[in-house]
Design a protein around this motif. Structure first.
Motif, short mmCIF file in Angstrom:
data_model
loop_
_atom_site.label_atom_id
_atom_site.label_comp_id
_atom_site.label_asym_id
_atom_site.label_seq_id
_atom_site.Cartn_x
_atom_site.Cartn_y
_atom_site.Cartn_z
N GLU A 91 0.84 -1.09 -0.12
CA GLU A 91 0.13 -0.11 -0.04
C GLU A 91 0.89 1.24 -0.14
O GLU A 91 1.91 1.28 0.83
CB GLU A 91 -0.84 -0.03 1.53
N ILE A 93 1.38 4.89 0.36
CA ILE A 93 0.66 6.09 1.06
C ILE A 93 1.29 7.36 0.95
O ILE A 93 2.45 7.56 1.38
CB ILE A 93 0.10 5.78 2.51
N ARG A 95 0.81 11.59 2.00
CA ARG A 95 0.26 12.38 2.64
C ARG A 95 0.81 13.99 2.63
O ARG A 95 1.79 14.36 2.64
CB ARG A 95 0.56 12.09 4.28
N ALA A 99 -3.32 13.56 9.07
CA ALA A 99 -4.33 12.94 9.58
C ALA A 99 -4.28 11.38 9.70
O ALA A 99 -3.18 10.86 9.73
CB ALA A 99 -5.51 13.01 8.34
N GLY A 100 -5.36 10.99 10.41
CA GLY A 100 -5.34 9.37 10.53
C GLY A 100 -4.28 8.83 11.38
O GLY A 100 -3.84 9.14 12.44
N SER A 101 -3.75 7.61 10.84
CA SER A 101 -2.45 7.08 11.34
C SER A 101 -1.41 7.82 11.61
O SER A 101 -0.64 7.29 12.70
CB SER A 101 -2.38 5.75 10.99
N PHE A 102 -1.21 8.84 10.83
CA PHE A 102 0.12 9.63 10.93
C PHE A 102 -0.19 10.27 12.11
O PHE A 102 0.89 10.69 12.87
CB PHE A 102 0.23 10.51 9.92
N ASP A 176 -4.82 12.86 2.05
CA ASP A 176 -3.74 11.59 2.14
C ASP A 176 -4.28 10.89 1.02
O ASP A 176 -5.74 10.93 0.68
CB ASP A 176 -3.19 11.20 3.28
N PHE A 177 -3.74 9.82 0.44
CA PHE A 177 -4.41 8.70 -0.26
C PHE A 177 -3.56 7.40 -0.14
O PHE A 177 -2.32 7.48 -0.02
CB PHE A 177 -4.71 9.34 -1.65
N LYS A 178 -4.16 6.36 -0.68
CA LYS A 178 -3.35 5.20 -0.94
C LYS A 178 -3.62 4.58 -2.25
O LYS A 178 -4.83 4.68 -2.79
CB LYS A 178 -3.97 3.93 0.01
N ASP A 198 -12.87 5.74 -0.74
CA ASP A 198 -12.54 4.67 -0.06
C ASP A 198 -10.98 4.96 0.43
O ASP A 198 -10.56 4.39 1.28
CB ASP A 198 -12.80 3.65 -0.58
N THR A 199 -10.14 5.45 -0.58
CA THR A 199 -8.71 5.34 -0.49
C THR A 199 -8.06 6.54 -0.34
O THR A 199 -6.82 6.71 -0.39
CB THR A 199 -8.29 4.70 -1.71
N CYS A 200 -8.82 7.86 -0.66
CA CYS A 200 -8.45 8.98 -0.18
C CYS A 200 -8.91 9.82 0.98
O CYS A 200 -10.15 9.52 1.20
CB CYS A 200 -8.61 10.00 -1.40
N ARG A 201 -8.18 10.79 1.53
CA ARG A 201 -9.11 11.56 2.29
C ARG A 201 -9.38 13.10 1.51
O ARG A 201 -8.31 13.44 1.14
CB ARG A 201 -8.13 11.97 3.63
N ARG A 217 -15.66 5.34 8.85
CA ARG A 217 -14.70 4.65 9.72
C ARG A 217 -15.13 5.47 11.33
O ARG A 217 -15.07 4.61 12.19
CB ARG A 217 -13.42 5.19 9.47
P1 TMP Z 1 -4.16 5.93 7.65
O1 TMP Z 1 -4.04 7.43 7.98
O2 TMP Z 1 -5.31 5.29 8.35
O3 TMP Z 1 -3.17 5.35 7.44
O4 TMP Z 1 -4.70 6.12 5.84
C1 TMP Z 1 -4.10 6.80 4.94
C2 TMP Z 1 -4.75 6.72 3.69
O5 TMP Z 1 -4.81 5.42 3.26
C3 TMP Z 1 -5.99 7.22 3.87
O6 TMP Z 1 -6.39 8.21 2.63
C4 TMP Z 1 -7.00 6.10 3.66
C5 TMP Z 1 -6.16 5.13 2.93
N1 TMP Z 1 -6.29 3.70 3.40
C6 TMP Z 1 -6.79 2.74 2.64
O7 TMP Z 1 -7.04 3.15 1.30
N2 TMP Z 1 -6.90 1.78 2.84
C7 TMP Z 1 -6.49 1.31 4.17
O8 TMP Z 1 -6.53 0.07 4.48
C8 TMP Z 1 -5.98 2.14 5.16
C9 TMP Z 1 -5.71 1.73 6.65
C10 TMP Z 1 -5.92 3.55 4.77
#
Ligand code: TMP
Length: 239
Positions: A91, A93, A95, A99-102, A176-178, A198-201, A217
């Motif tokens: 994955e 990522i 940023r 945000a989020g896990s960061f 951010d995005f994945k 689903d995969t971006c903020r 979430r």
């Molecule tokens: P995080 O802050 O939870 O690490 O997420 C960073 C970005 O990645 C956020 O835009 C959501 C995306 N993401 C996914 O697309 N799939 C995942 O399983 C996770 C944990 C995050």
């Protein structure tokens, strides 16, 4: 092109074989999961939004940023024909804003503008909870070659630059995005998977309202509305 047997079912998509061994069909579902599948639900209409938004962004990234992708043809609201690839198990990522896990990991408050875009890799492995890994781990374990990792890194920063500008134009901050990459049988690295709420903020640039899966979430409500709002910003009233 018709769907043949199902090759794979993920949390949000199903992938089918076709008569052509070099092509497959992805079908987007409305199923949503979070926290490695522990939280489950349905976001009505999500599959259509993600399919159309992702296809649109992939085509523009290919044409305007020179990023090769697995997109071939949109077949219907939920189904798209793709080049078959083996997914690089990372994955990737990016940023721009904390945000989020960061924020959780480093104690940097959500919304803090980062001084430059950051890049993280996680090893795609549900049983391990997708642990963060560095370039040495990736090369040592053979998840990508050094050359492929260079290509992925170059593409990823170009994708971020293009997407950031694009979303600025529709009054959205790309927080951010994945993304994920795949490799074709002849060894070409392609942008794969999806680029969607689903995969971006996505935050509204003025109000900072969340327009992405964080509404699911974090139980913020109006989840479907957020996906439709992003659709409206991108496609106007045509969709
Ligand atoms: P995080 O802050 O939870 O690490 O997420 C960073 C970005 O990645 C956020 O835009 C959501 C995306 N993401 C996914 O697309 N799939 C995942 O399983 C996770 C944990 C995050």
């Amino acid at each position: 092109m018709e769907k043949k047997e199902m090759m794979y079912e993920g949390k949000a998509k199903k992938v089918y074989a076709t008569d052509d061994p070099a092509l497959c069909i992805v079908s987007y579902k409305d199923d949503a999961t979070a926290f490695n599948g522990q939280k489950r639900g349905t976001i009505r209409g999500k599959g259509v939004v993600n399919n159309k938004m992702s296809n649109y962004l992939m085509q523009r990234l290919q044409a305007e940023a020179g990023i090769p992708t697995d997109f071939v043809e949109e077949l219907s609201d939920r189904d798209t024909l793709l080049k078959k690839v083996s997914i690089v198990p990372l994955e990737v990522i990016v940023r721009n804003i904390a945000a989020g896990s960061f924020s959780a990991r480093f104690g940097v408050p959500e919304g803090t503008q980062l001084l430059c875009p950051t890049l993280e890799f996680c090893y795609k492995n549900d049983a391990l909870g997708d642990p963060m890994v560095n370039n040495y781990h990736i090369i040592a374990c053979g998840w990508a070659t050094p050359e492929d990792l260079d290509t992925i890194t170059d593409y990823t920063f170009r994708i971020n630059a293009w997407l950031k500008e694009f979303f600025k134009g529709v009054n959205v901050d790309l927080v951010d995005f994945k993304i994920e990459f795949g490799k074709t049988a002849d060894g070409t690295i392609l942008l794969a998977d999806e680029i969607s709420p689903d995969t971006c903020r996505f935050w509204d640039a003025v109000t900072h309202e969340k327009l992405d899966k964080d509404r699911f979430r974090r139980d913020l409500g109006n989840v479907e509305d957020a996906y439709q709002e992003m659709m409206k910003r991108i496609f106007g009233t045509q969709e």
